[in-house]
Design an enzyme around this catalytic site. Structure first.
Site, short mmCIF file in Angstrom:
data_model
loop_
_atom_site.label_atom_id
_atom_site.label_comp_id
_atom_site.label_asym_id
_atom_site.label_seq_id
_atom_site.Cartn_x
_atom_site.Cartn_y
_atom_site.Cartn_z
N LYS A 193 1.15 -1.26 0.08
CA LYS A 193 0.01 -0.22 -0.53
C LYS A 193 0.66 1.03 0.01
O LYS A 193 2.34 0.60 0.21
CB LYS A 193 -0.91 0.02 1.25
C1 PLP Z 1 -5.49 -4.03 1.38
C2 PLP Z 1 -6.76 -4.07 0.57
C3 PLP Z 1 -7.97 -4.51 1.55
C4 PLP Z 1 -7.53 -5.04 2.96
O1 PLP Z 1 -6.26 -4.46 3.96
P1 PLP Z 1 -4.99 -5.86 4.63
O2 PLP Z 1 -5.01 -4.62 5.36
O3 PLP Z 1 -4.07 -6.50 3.62
O4 PLP Z 1 -6.59 -6.35 5.64
C5 PLP Z 1 -8.69 -4.47 1.65
N1 PLP Z 1 -9.60 -3.70 0.68
C6 PLP Z 1 -9.31 -3.56 -0.56
C7 PLP Z 1 -9.79 -2.51 -1.35
C8 PLP Z 1 -7.39 -3.04 -0.67
O5 PLP Z 1 -6.78 -3.52 -1.45
#
Ligand code: PLP
Length: 392
Positions: A193
């Site tokens: 992210k």
């Molecule tokens: C990465 C992601 C999540 C989940 O994030 P985590 O921190 O891995 O639980 C949820 N929604 C979207 C759209 C994502 O890209």
């Protein structure tokens, strides 16, 4: 020296010496799980979102993933069996799975092909007497038309929880996502992210009751607040269990990373914008549909750079990705829409015909590398590869 270039992964985190030093400091401090660093990270995150302006209602609750944050937000809003929650089919399964944790049902709707975000008209068409909430996803880092979503929610008495896993920092009409008028917003600090704590997330809300419930449920349903009035008298070992809660707290080791990643976020953002602009300029003449831009004056976080092959592109998507790999460049697809996955398809009897825009986008899309650890040479290498394949 070999002329073979090293493989360029689809994504890589950028972890600096400050992050590493802070983690080491945490390890040596004797406090490795949730403690002072997690608290400091929550405060820093709130200061970032509010730009240090007075907004005493905004609470940031650190959790060990965005999935956990979404689960806590919906749980605190009382979503349960018999309820329906509307979201986009064009997302990661985490957005929807949390609704099932609570025994409620997911109602998937199609996207707007111009933005790849949830189709606001489709939300309204999907509302039934059982609908309780809407979960918009700011896909790739481009803000959903939240004013329209919040309008629908108000009109129908629905809750709104934003999945902002991609949207740090993203703005809508110059307001940062996380500070709008929804019930809660959840960010992700997963490894790929826009900033990372390895695993982690942040639940942001202005609802005091929601925040209180989420904090209790974040750690086993433990409550000490009942005794705040008598703080001096409550022994440090005392707590009460008021619900069967979860284990969703963020460790201080992870928060140590987050503190420094957050400081670097503005610089990260500039680099992402630079790379996106280089791609936009380099691909403008190709048979490709370029990613939608944020409106003038607004910020796109550029978590993802998603290309779609135009109808006149001679190469198939799968072949395109294979050829990128053959050139040593990792690519991905965001997402295999939920309606195609066996669980969601079979549970709700979904077919691609119900989601024509998501389906078509999925069949023609690929995400190319865009991250701050890329050098200018890496960017040029991706550009050359995409140009060569798209023009073949
Ligand atoms: C990465 C992601 C999540 C989940 O994030 P985590 O921190 O891995 O639980 C949820 N929604 C979207 C759209 C994502 O890209």
């Amino acid at each position: 020296m070999s002329t073979e270039q090293a493989f360029l992964p689809f994504a890589l985190p950028e972890i600096g010496e400050e992050e590493i030093a802070e983690v080491v400091n945490t390890l040596k401090s004797g406090w490795v799980t949730t403690g002072p660093k997690a608290k400091q990270f929550e405060a820093a995150f709130a200061a970032f979102l509010t730009q240090n302006a007075e907004d005493s209602q905004l609470e940031c609750i650190a959790v060990n993933s965005a999935t956990a944050g979404l689960h806590l937000a919906l749980e605190a809003l009382g979503i349960g069996p018999g309820d329906e929650v509307i979201t986009t089919t064009h997302t990661f399964t985490a957005t929807a799975e949390v609704v099932r944790y609570l025994g409620a049902d997911v109602v998937l709707v199609d996207i707007d092909p111009a933005t790849l975000n949830i189709d606001v008209a489709a939300i309204e068409a999907a509302i039934t007497p059982r609908t309780k909430a809407i979960v918009p996803v700011h896909y790739a880092g481009l803000a959903v038309d939240m004013l329209a979503v919040l309008d629908i929610a108000r009109k129908h008495g629905l809750r709104v929880v934003e999945d902002a896993a991609h949207a740090l920092p993203t703005t809508l009409e110059k307001e940062l996502i996380g500070t709008l008028g929804s019930d809660a917003t959840v960010f992700s600090f997963y490894a790929n992210k826009t900033m990372t704590t390895g695993e982690g997330g942040m639940l942001v809300t202005r609802h005091a009751e929601l925040a209180k419930r989420a904090k209790v449920m974040r750690l086993h349903g433990m409550n000490r607040d009942a005794f705040d009035r008598f703080t001096a008298k409550v022994p440090s070992w005392y707590y009460e269990i008021v619900a069967p809660g979860f284990k969703y707290n963020l460790t201080d080791i992870a928060a140590a990373l987050g503190l420094h990643q957050l400081k670097r976020l503005p610089a990260f953002q500039l680099r992402r914008e630079q790379i996106a602009a280089a791609y936009d300029a380099a691909f403008a003449d190709l048979p490709l549909i370029l990613p939608p831009q944020a409106p003038e004056g607004d910020t796109h976080s550029w978590h993802l750079y998603v290309l779609r092959l135009a109808d006149d592109c001679a190469v198939e998507r799968d072949v395109f990705i294979e050829r990128m790999y053959a050139k040593g460049i990792g690519c991905s697809v965001h997402y295999i829409p939920l309606h195609l996955h066996p669980y969601w398809r079979d549970r709700y009897g979904l077919t691609p015909e119900q989601f024509p825009h998501s389906q078509k986008a999925y069949e023609r899309m690929l995400s190319i590398p865009l991250y701050t650890a890329m050098t200018d040479a890496d960017v040029q290498r991706v550009i050359a590869a995409v140009r060569e394949i798209a023009l073949s």
